[in-house]
Design a protein around this motif. Structure first.
Motif, PDB file in Angstrom:
ATOM      1  N   LYS A 135       0.986  -1.314  -0.133  1.00  0.00           N
ATOM      2  CA  LYS A 135      -0.148  -0.096   0.033  1.00  0.00           C
ATOM      3  C   LYS A 135       0.764   1.199  -0.109  1.00  0.00           C
ATOM      4  N   SER A 136       2.137   0.998   0.699  1.00  0.00           N
ATOM      5  CA  SER A 136       2.782   2.515   0.259  1.00  0.00           C
ATOM      6  C   SER A 136       3.379   2.790  -0.835  1.00  0.00           C
ATOM      7  N   VAL A 137       3.642   1.871  -1.814  1.00  0.00           N
ATOM      8  CA  VAL A 137       3.689   2.215  -3.225  1.00  0.00           C
ATOM      9  C   VAL A 137       2.469   2.971  -3.813  1.00  0.00           C
ATOM     10  N   ASN A 138       1.430   2.659  -3.428  1.00  0.00           N
ATOM     11  CA  ASN A 138       0.301   3.461  -4.033  1.00  0.00           C
ATOM     12  C   ASN A 138      -0.047   4.643  -3.330  1.00  0.00           C
ATOM     13  N   VAL A 139      -0.837   5.562  -4.042  1.00  0.00           N
ATOM     14  CA  VAL A 139      -1.161   7.025  -3.214  1.00  0.00           C
ATOM     15  C   VAL A 139      -2.581   6.876  -2.487  1.00  0.00           C
ATOM     16  N   ASN A 140      -2.526   7.308  -1.099  1.00  0.00           N
ATOM     17  CA  ASN A 140      -3.520   7.246  -0.181  1.00  0.00           C
ATOM     18  C   ASN A 140      -4.348   8.173  -0.725  1.00  0.00           C
ATOM     19  N   THR A 141      -5.854   7.638  -1.036  1.00  0.00           N
ATOM     20  CA  THR A 141      -6.820   8.653  -1.178  1.00  0.00           C
ATOM     21  C   THR A 141      -8.058   8.784  -0.323  1.00  0.00           C
ATOM     22  N   SER A 142      -7.721   8.171   0.753  1.00  0.00           N
ATOM     23  CA  SER A 142      -8.626   8.057   1.685  1.00  0.00           C
ATOM     24  C   SER A 142      -9.072   9.302   2.269  1.00  0.00           C
TER      25      SER A 142
END
Length: 453
Positions: free
Chosen positions: A368-375
């Motif tokens: 998940k740290s590779v992807n952008v957090n959109t929450s």
């Protein structure tokens, strides 16, 4: 007076005869020198009472053998036009031969000796012998048509495009076998797909790996499935656990080094353990400058070798690592198998690396740290007392975890529907509070839209 008229008639007859002889000499080819004295047409004298049959006989017997004509000359003579001869003029033997022996037909000896009907004044033995000589000469000089040569088909494949090449199954197998032989000599690391698990007659288990349609056998001991025996937990026998893990790995891509091969049966035995140790030495051990390729906070590519509901197992350059569901995505996932599958290559971030020895290396990583957090951005879309549709991802001790369709994680502590919610049910969620620290919406389930039965 009657005597004078007879003299004029005689003169006319002599001129006619001379004229006829000249025309006959034009049609007859020029004879070769035979050494015999012959009378020329200019000195030929014919009396008024000369018999025409005797003249024909003398002309036929005195005419020398004609030169043999080629096919082109005979073809030209057939198509050319000839002047009609007056009556009583001797016909040359060449014309008689053309009438009796058509072009292109083979005649038997009986047909060759048979000639035109003999006249009472002609010699019976002269014409047949001469015709036979000419026919045999024509046969010897005219070669027969050569027999057709049977050509063998070329070995190459005729393709639709001029520069294209078609590879057959046999040639493809030969090429793959040549690659395996080279890899065996150089101890090159190859990658193949785990396609099967078999048990031998002695009870041992082998893994079948396919490298470009070529079968490679790896014993279970060389698959490097290291399990720790825990006395506190009874997980069953070690071999059964290894077989279970190997069954979950079916379809994944693994590395191997060829240990032996047989040219006669084209069988290959390999080891995954040697390939993993070699990769560890290359990517984890520090180089001359003290740096290693796989280090903390570096994004690397990993292979998914097994997938469960709450965990995904990956291989990172010769080292296996398990990633929990909470570290796979910023979104709450009810089942990891819905998003990941065996054989997939994903990007992971290395969180920590513990290197004790080449045989003892432990790695922690997440996805998940590779992807952008959109929450956080999506959380701003939620309004208090707003109703949103979502999917139940998990239920733990009466707490229901919901993933809203607007991209927000939500937690419900109560449900106003008579039915109990279950995993993967679609529900209607009412937001009562927003937790900005954890980026979570709190509320309750007003009703169940659709149950997943």
């Amino acid at each position: 007076m009657p005597r004078k008229a007879k003299t004029e008639e005689t003169v006319v007859t002599e001129e006619n005869i001379l004229h006829e002889d000249d025309m006959e000499m034009e049609n007859v080819p020029v004879p070769e020198e035979t050494g015999m004295d012959e009378e020329s047409p200019d000195t030929l004298s014919v009396d008024a009472g000369t018999d025409f049959s005797a003249a024909e006989e003398s002309a036929e017997t005195s005419t020398p053998a004609e030169p043999v004509s080629t096919d082109e000359e005979s073809a030209g003579e057939d198509t050319g036009t000839e002047e009609p001869l007056p009556e009583g003029t001797a016909v040359p033997d060449e014309q008689v031969r053309k009438e009796t022996i058509p072009d292109g037909e083979d005649t038997d000896p009986a047909a060759e000796t048979a000639g035109p009907p003999e006249t009472p004044s002609a010699k019976p033995a002269s014409k047949p012998a001469r015709k036979k000589t000419k026919a045999s000469a024509a046969k010897t000089e005219t070669p027969d048509a050569p027999a057709p040569i049977k050509k063998t088909a070329p070995s190459s494949i005729l393709t639709l495009s001029a520069d294209a090449e078609v590879e057959t199954q046999e040639s493809r197998e030969d090429t793959i076998w040549h690659e395996l032989q080279n890899a065996y000599r150089t101890r090159k690391i190859l990658a193949g797909t785990l396609g099967g698990i078999e048990k031998m007659e002695g009870g041992s288990t082998i893994a079948v790996v396919y490298y470009k349609e070529m079968r490679v056998v790896i014993p279970l001991a060389e698959m490097m499935i290291n399990l720790v025996e825990d006395a506190a937990h009874d997980y069953g026998e070690l071999v059964q656990r290894q077989n279970k893990i190997l069954g979950n790995m079916l379809g994944c891509e693994i590395d191997f080094i060829i240990k032996g091969l047989d040219n006669a049966s084209r069988s290959v035995v390999a080891s995954r353990k040697d390939a993993m140790y070699k990769k560890r030495q290359i990517f984890y051990l520090p180089d001359a400058n003290g740096n290693s390729r796989v280090c903390e906070d570096r994004i690397v590519q990993a292979r998914v070798i097994a997938v469960a509901e709450k965990v995904v197992r990956v291989e990172i350059f010769g080292t296996e690592c398990s990633i929990l569901a909470r570290d796979l995505s910023w979104d709450w996932m009810g089942d990891a198998t819905e998003r990941f599958h065996v054989g997939e290559q994903i990007l992971v971030r290395i969180l920590s690396v513990k290197l004790h020895s080449l045989e003892d290396i432990s790695v922690k990583a997440d996805v998940k740290s590779v992807n952008v957090n959109t929450s956080k951005e999506n959380l701003s879309k939620c309004k208090i007392q707003g109703k949103y549709a979502g999917t139940v991802t998990d239920i733990h001790k009466g707490t229901v975890f919901v993933r809203l369709h607007i991209g927000v994680n939500a937690v419900a502590h109560s449900c106003y529907d008579n039915r109990l919610p279950g995993k993967k049910d679609e529900v209607s969620f009412v937001v009562t509070r927003i937790d900005s620290d954890r980026n979570v919406a709190l509320g309750l389930i007003s009703r169940i839209i659709k149950q997943n039965i």
